[in-house]
Design a protein around this motif. Structure first.
Motif, PDB file in Angstrom:
ATOM      1  N   LEU A   6       0.942  -1.321   0.022  1.00 14.05           N
ATOM      2  CA  LEU A   6      -0.049   0.096  -0.069  1.00 14.05           C
ATOM      3  C   LEU A   6       0.815   0.986  -0.050  1.00 14.05           C
ATOM      4  O   LEU A   6       0.485   2.218  -0.704  1.00 14.05           O
ATOM      5  CB  LEU A   6      -0.945  -0.006   1.074  1.00 14.05           C
ATOM      6  N   THR A   7       2.198   1.173   0.758  1.00 13.28           N
ATOM      7  CA  THR A   7       2.928   2.381   0.714  1.00 13.28           C
ATOM      8  C   THR A   7       3.763   2.459  -0.492  1.00 13.28           C
ATOM      9  O   THR A   7       4.023   3.659  -0.840  1.00 13.28           O
ATOM     10  CB  THR A   7       3.679   2.196   1.913  1.00 13.28           C
ATOM     11  N   GLU A   8       4.223   1.369  -1.154  1.00 14.85           N
ATOM     12  CA  GLU A   8       5.230   1.701  -2.035  1.00 14.85           C
ATOM     13  C   GLU A   8       4.491   1.478  -3.690  1.00 14.85           C
ATOM     14  O   GLU A   8       4.990   2.182  -4.423  1.00 14.85           O
ATOM     15  CB  GLU A   8       6.325   0.418  -1.960  1.00 14.85           C
ATOM     16  N   ALA A   9       3.581   0.813  -3.696  1.00 16.56           N
ATOM     17  CA  ALA A   9       2.791   0.721  -5.042  1.00 16.56           C
ATOM     18  C   ALA A   9       1.223   0.565  -4.786  1.00 16.56           C
ATOM     19  O   ALA A   9       0.698  -0.489  -5.181  1.00 16.56           O
ATOM     20  CB  ALA A   9       3.548  -0.502  -5.713  1.00 16.56           C
ATOM     21  N   PRO A  10       0.492   1.425  -4.306  1.00 18.08           N
ATOM     22  CA  PRO A  10      -0.873   1.491  -4.105  1.00 18.08           C
ATOM     23  C   PRO A  10      -1.842   1.199  -5.305  1.00 18.08           C
ATOM     24  O   PRO A  10      -2.674   0.368  -5.226  1.00 18.08           O
ATOM     25  CB  PRO A  10      -1.097   2.691  -3.463  1.00 18.08           C
ATOM     26  N   HIS A  11      -1.281   1.560  -6.447  1.00 20.29           N
ATOM     27  CA  HIS A  11      -1.897   1.553  -7.609  1.00 20.29           C
ATOM     28  C   HIS A  11      -2.005  -0.064  -7.795  1.00 20.29           C
ATOM     29  O   HIS A  11      -2.686  -0.503  -9.155  1.00 20.29           O
ATOM     30  CB  HIS A  11      -1.382   2.413  -8.666  1.00 20.29           C
ATOM     31  N   THR A  12      -0.901  -0.886  -7.443  1.00 20.49           N
ATOM     32  CA  THR A  12      -1.103  -2.318  -7.793  1.00 20.49           C
ATOM     33  C   THR A  12      -1.926  -3.255  -6.895  1.00 20.49           C
ATOM     34  O   THR A  12      -2.014  -4.564  -7.449  1.00 20.49           O
ATOM     35  CB  THR A  12       0.212  -2.913  -7.769  1.00 20.49           C
ATOM     36  N   HIS A  13      -2.576  -2.456  -5.918  1.00 17.80           N
ATOM     37  CA  HIS A  13      -3.341  -3.364  -5.054  1.00 17.80           C
ATOM     38  C   HIS A  13      -4.712  -4.064  -5.811  1.00 17.80           C
ATOM     39  O   HIS A  13      -5.290  -3.525  -6.621  1.00 17.80           O
ATOM     40  CB  HIS A  13      -3.942  -2.556  -3.708  1.00 17.80           C
ATOM     41  N   THR A  14      -5.152  -5.275  -5.262  1.00 17.09           N
ATOM     42  CA  THR A  14      -6.154  -5.990  -5.976  1.00 17.09           C
ATOM     43  C   THR A  14      -6.826  -6.596  -5.069  1.00 17.09           C
ATOM     44  O   THR A  14      -6.432  -6.731  -3.639  1.00 17.09           O
ATOM     45  CB  THR A  14      -5.375  -7.109  -7.034  1.00 17.09           C
ATOM     46  N   ARG A  15      -7.991  -7.217  -5.244  1.00 21.17           N
ATOM     47  CA  ARG A  15      -8.833  -8.061  -4.570  1.00 21.17           C
ATOM     48  C   ARG A  15      -8.025  -9.071  -3.628  1.00 21.17           C
ATOM     49  O   ARG A  15      -8.371  -9.207  -2.567  1.00 21.17           O
ATOM     50  CB  ARG A  15     -10.101  -8.300  -5.223  1.00 21.17           C
ATOM     51  N   GLU A  16      -7.099  -9.880  -4.325  1.00 20.93           N
ATOM     52  CA  GLU A  16      -6.501 -10.733  -3.942  1.00 20.93           C
ATOM     53  C   GLU A  16      -5.620 -10.324  -2.559  1.00 20.93           C
ATOM     54  O   GLU A  16      -5.393 -11.107  -1.675  1.00 20.93           O
ATOM     55  CB  GLU A  16      -5.317 -11.188  -4.923  1.00 20.93           C
ATOM     56  N   ASP A  17      -5.199  -9.087  -2.578  1.00 19.69           N
ATOM     57  CA  ASP A  17      -4.485  -8.546  -1.432  1.00 19.69           C
ATOM     58  C   ASP A  17      -5.240  -8.303  -0.125  1.00 19.69           C
ATOM     59  O   ASP A  17      -4.819  -8.850   0.909  1.00 19.69           O
ATOM     60  CB  ASP A  17      -3.870  -7.183  -1.586  1.00 19.69           C
ATOM     61  N   VAL A  18      -6.637  -8.077  -0.404  1.00 14.86           N
ATOM     62  CA  VAL A  18      -7.355  -7.944   0.680  1.00 14.86           C
ATOM     63  C   VAL A  18      -7.683  -9.622   1.099  1.00 14.86           C
ATOM     64  O   VAL A  18      -7.867  -9.718   2.355  1.00 14.86           O
ATOM     65  CB  VAL A  18      -8.971  -7.393   0.327  1.00 14.86           C
TER      66      VAL A  18
END
Length: 86
Positions: free
Chosen positions: A34-46
């Motif tokens: 979330l800190t380094e690459a927030p634009h790459t977050h996906t549903r899988e991370d949650v």
């Protein structure tokens, strides 16, 4: 050096190699991304957080706390808080 000091040193070096419970590691992986690459977050991370035992409230709290710290640190950096006068 106490156990807390050793853990802090491990976390500073590389949280992925620190001796942590699975839930703590999942939380740190999430907030680092979330800190380094927030634009790459996906549903899988949650879903990884949920798989580590966090419910919707926990996921929300982790996200909001990490986002707040990212925000306030950027504000402080932009305003030069804590930096010597140049």
């Amino acid at each position: 050096m106490s156990l807390d000091d050793e853990l802090a040193a491990e976390l500073r070096r590389d949280h992925t190699r620190a001796n942590l419970p699975d839930a703590d590691r999942a939380m740190l992986d999430f907030v680092v991304k979330l800190t380094e690459a927030p634009h790459t977050h996906t549903r899988e991370d949650v879903e990884k957080l949920r798989g580590a035992g966090f419910d919707d409230v926990g996921v929300s709290q982790i996200t909001m706390i990490a986002a707040f710290f990212n925000y306030i640190n950027r504000v402080a950096d932009a305003l030069g808080v804590g930096k010597p006068d140049e």
